[in-house]
Every structure is written in structure tokens, then in C-alpha cells.
Design an enzyme around this catalytic site. Structure first.
Site: not given
Ligand code: UD1
Length: 428
Positions: A27-28, A121, A126, A309, A402
Site C-alpha cells: 500500500k505504502n 488514521c 501527523r 505499523d 484501507r
Molecule cells: C508513512 C506511512 C505510515 C508509516 C509512517 C512511518 C504511508 C502512506 N504511510 O506515514 O504507514 O506508519 O510512514 O513509517 O507511506 N512528522 C512531523 N512533521 C512532518 C511529517 C512527519 O513531525 O511534517 C513526524 C510524524 O508526526 C511522525 C514522524 O514524523 O512522528 C514520522 O512520520 P512520517 O514518516 O512522515 O509518516 P507518514 O509519511 O505520514
């Protein structure tokens, strides 16, 4: 996928899982690849696309932008030659977090983009500050108003970007935007997740010049244009991990084809150390369990550490292990939503803070009516249902849909007593 929004899963616990499981596509990986397809005017064919709700929502978002989306067996043909909008539909954007990946792709295509705050989710706040800060470093102007963010990349320039957190989404957005930015962009401390590497491989196949994906520095050399290709994304390490854990829970014996053994090293190490037998051959994983399980402490982290995850999914396993375990969730806050529901099924999990769960072992799960609160938490409840005494009914299955291509088929094909209950059959 022809199910109703109010579907429930009914599981009668007690069956051990046996047989062979062929893993689905990630999915990701597939979601950012779908969004990156708009970066070319050529046709992109994505193969082996899973039948999951997030893909369905991404298709809707792309269609709204003007992309012609055609399904051919399990492939998707995406033709973005006529795309004219750079604004993601607000309501659709709220349906999933992955709509944020469109930011880099839209900016690359139009030099402008408008997005509302993305959904997904409910696992923590986030934020998207890292995405915004990185784009500002590339000289993108960002204007925030009550409808969302407007990005103007018309005078963008390459730069060096150091991410303070190796965010998957931020890395993917910077890469997508930088691919057609004239000059050299460097990302220090990028996400090293296999899905990021796959996106870069996809873009490189389309003519991009990205070096270092999967390492501590990604370098992007801007190119003028990209061309349409056929591409098969990688398999889903989280789905494979779910099946491994389900097999361990039920004292079963399952062979997983395309199991992502390399990408699941942290999980395999944990399962082996607590009493599971795991044999690896090429990318075939043979997992089984006969004796009791030992307790263990788990800390989630960025790849290659134990993935957040799989945290909710391994919780039910720790509940039946001998002794107490501690789980520290260091990636997202609010990712123990499943704990309350598992406790209703007889588990004994206490949270000492938003990031730490203490799991008392040797609990005997009982069937209950419980509610999926998020994608992976929902899958964790399904797993608990597999060993619960009596019947477990899980509502809000749309969260699980999802990311899992018919979880009930996956598990029933291995011998589980699980069925989907749908009151009204309609397409969504
Ligand atoms: C992606 C994955 C999700 C997985 C996550 C971590 C997809 C669609 N989803 O989510 O399944 O659980 O990676 O491996 O690929 N953060 C900030 N500021 C930002 C962005 C992120 O503080 O602008 C923080 C988040 O709150 C979190 C951490 O960084 O604590 C990691 O998040 P991130 O790697 O960005 O996750 P996603 O890309 O949303």
C-alpha cells in the site's frame, strides 16, 4: 471491492493457520507511485495493484484532477496528459493521509499546488511542518489560509535539505518536486523505508536521476521531463508481517511467498527470539510455532528498526507470551488505540504514558464485539479474534480495508473461521 461502509467481521477463534500465502503489493509503495504518475504526460501502467480502499480513494482523487484512470485486470493505467487542476479535492483529501504525496507531484507538474490538511488514521497529530520547511528551503513560497496551503514553486531552486526527522512523506515529496528542478538537490537524513526506495526506482525508470535512496543521503539531479512506463511496485512488508504474527499466534505453520524477508528483518529477529521457527529461502518465509512464547521488550523506530505499523499487530502476541513485555512507540503518539479494545477481550495492557505500553502475558482472549479504531489496530483485533474463545465481532472494518486486500480471504484461505457480514451490498 464491493462492500458496505458498515461491514463487520465475524471470527470464531481457535483455528490454527496452515498453508501458503502469496503476499499483496505494498500500500505504502503503490500510493505515492500513483500520485507520482502525474509527473509525466505519458501513460503509466502500475501492475499488481491491490484491491484496497486507499487505492480506490487515490483513484478518485486522481480522476478529480483530470487523470484518466483505466483498470486492466490487476493493473492501473494512468493517463495524466489532460490533467489541468493543481488543487486536491478537499473532501477526498480528508479520506487519507496519502493525499499529501500529491503535493510534490503537483508542484513538479504545475509549479503550483493547493492542498487542504490531509486525513488518514487517527494516530497522532501527523503534522506537515517538515514538508513545508523543506519546500521553503527549495524557495517555494507557501501561503496558508483557512482553506489550506497554496504553494508557489515558480522560482524554486535546488538546495541542501536536512530533515530533523526522517519522515517518509516529506522525503517522498521533496524527491518528487526536486526530480524536475534544474540542478542538484540533496536530502540529508531522508527516510530509508523500502517504499521510499521503490518510489525512487519508479521515478528513475521514468527518466529521473536519483542517487542514494535507502542510504543516509539522497541526491537528485534535475531532469527536463519524465516518460510513461510499466512498473510493478514492491510487496507489502506489513501484510507479510501480519501473516507471520497471525501464524505465531495460532500455533500454525505458513509459507509466505514474496514475504519481504529482508525488509522484515527486525520482526523476524523478534519472532525467532521469542520462540517461533522461521526459515528463509529467497523471498519465501516459512513460519511456525509449537511451544510457548517468551516475553520481549519492543521499541518502534524508523527503518530498519521495528516498524510502528506492526506495533498494534504484535500486541496480541505479547498478550499470550509468558511474562510481561514493554512496548515503546517512538514514531507516533496515540498509537495504542487498540489497547482499550484488546483489554475488553481479556488482555491486560496498561499505558504508562502515550508512548509506553506494559503488556501482562498469559492472558486468554475472549470473543467480544469490538471496534477497529485505525488500520493496523483493526488488523491487531482480527488477530486477537483468531485465538479468542468464542465469537469476535469487529465493526468499522473500513479502516482495515484501507490496507488489506480482503483480510477475511487471506485468513480463511489459511484455515481461519472468519467471514464478512455485510447488510447491504453496494459499491463504495
Ligand atoms: C508513512 C506511512 C505510515 C508509516 C509512517 C512511518 C504511508 C502512506 N504511510 O506515514 O504507514 O506508519 O510512514 O513509517 O507511506 N512528522 C512531523 N512533521 C512532518 C511529517 C512527519 O513531525 O511534517 C513526524 C510524524 O508526526 C511522525 C514522524 O514524523 O512522528 C514520522 O512520520 P512520517 O514518516 O512522515 O509518516 P507518514 O509519511 O505520514
Amino acid at each position: 471491492m464491493n462492500y458496505c461502509f458498515n461491514d463487520k467481521l465475524e471470527i470464531v477463534g481457535g483455528n490454527r493457520l496452515f498453508g501458503t500465502f502469496k503476499n499483496q503489493t505494498s500500500k505504502n509503495a503503490v500510493l505515492p507511485i500513483m500520485s507520482a504518475s502525474i509527473m509525466t504526460e505519458g501513460v503509466v501502467e502500475i501492475r499488481q495493484v491491490p484491491d484496497i480502499l486507499d487505492v480506490k480513494n487515490m483513484k478518485k482523487i486522481l480522476r478529480k484532477l483530470g487523470v484518466k484512470v483505466t483498470k486492466k485486470k490487476d493493473s492501473l493505467l494512468l493517463d495524466s496528459s489532460k490533467i489541468s487542476r493543481f488543487q486536491v479535492d478537499e473532501n477526498l483529501s480528508k479520506t487519507m493521509r496519502s493525499s499529501i504525496f500529491l503535493l510534490g507531484a503537483l508542484l513538479s507538474r504545475f509549479k503550483e499546488a493547493h492542498i487542504t490538511f490531509p486525513g488518514g488514521c487517527k494516530i497522532g497529530n501527523r503534522p506537515i511542518d517538515l514538508h513545508i520547511d523543506a519546500l521553503k528551503k527549495l524557495n517555494v513560497k507557501v501561503i496558508e489560509d483557512e482553506s489550506g496551503f497554496f504553494f508557489d514553486g515558480r522560482s524554486a531552486k535546488p538546495n541542501k535539505i536536512k530533515l530533523k526527522i526522517p519522515s517518509v512523506g516529506a522525503t517522498e515529496n521533496i524527491v518528487q518536486f526536486a526530480v524536475k528542478l534544474k540542478g542538484k538537490t540533496e536530502i540529508f537524513n531522508p527516510a530509508r523505508e523500502p517504499e521510499v526506495v521503490d518510489l525512487c526506482n519508479f521515478l528513475n525508470s521514468m527518466g529521473a536521476k536519483i542517487v542514494g535512496a535507502g542510504t543516509k543521503k539522497i541526491t537528485i539531479y534535475g531532469v527536463d521531463s519524465l516518460f510513461g512506463i510499466q512498473y510493478t511496485p514492491i510487496k507489502d512488508r506489513i501484510v507479510s508481517g501480519t501473516i507471520m504474527i497471525a501464524t505465531a499466534l495460532t500455533k500454525g505453520k505458513v509459507t509466505i511467498i514474496d514475504g519481504c524477508a529482508k525488509e522484515n528483518e527486525s520482526l523476524i529477529k523478534i519472532l525467532s527470539s521469542i520462540g517461533c521457527k522461521i526459515d528463509l529461502e529467497n523471498d519465501i518465509i516459512k513460519v511456525s510455532r509449537e511451544g510457548e512464547l517468551k516475553n520481549i521488550n519492543i521499541v518502534t523506530g524508523y527503518f530498519p528498526k521495528f516498524p510502528t505499523d506492526l506495533q498494534s499487530i504484535i500486541l496480541p502476541l505479547l498478550c499470550v507470551a509468558e511474562g510481561n513485555s514493554k512496548v515503546q512507540e517512538l514514531v507516533f503518539e496515540n498509537r495504542f488505540l487498540i489497547a482499550k479494545e484488546l483489554n475488553r477481550m481479556g488482555a491486560n495492557i496498561s499505558l504508562s504514558n502515550a508512548h509506553t505500553a506494559l503488556v501482562r502475558g498469559l492472558s486468554a482472549p475472549r470473543g467480544r464485539t469490538v471496534k477497529a479504531t485505525d488500520l493496523r489496530g483493526g488488523a491487531g483485533l482480527v488477530l486477537a479474534g483468531l485465538i479468542a474463545k468464542g465469537k469476535t465481532i469487529i465493526s468499522d472494518v473500513h479502516f482495515i480495508d484501507r490496507g488489506y486486500d480482503h483480510i477475511e480471504h487471506m485468513l480463511s484461505s489459511l484455515g481461519a473461521n472468519i467471514r464478512r457480514v455485510c447488510q447491504k451490498q453496494k459499491s463504495r
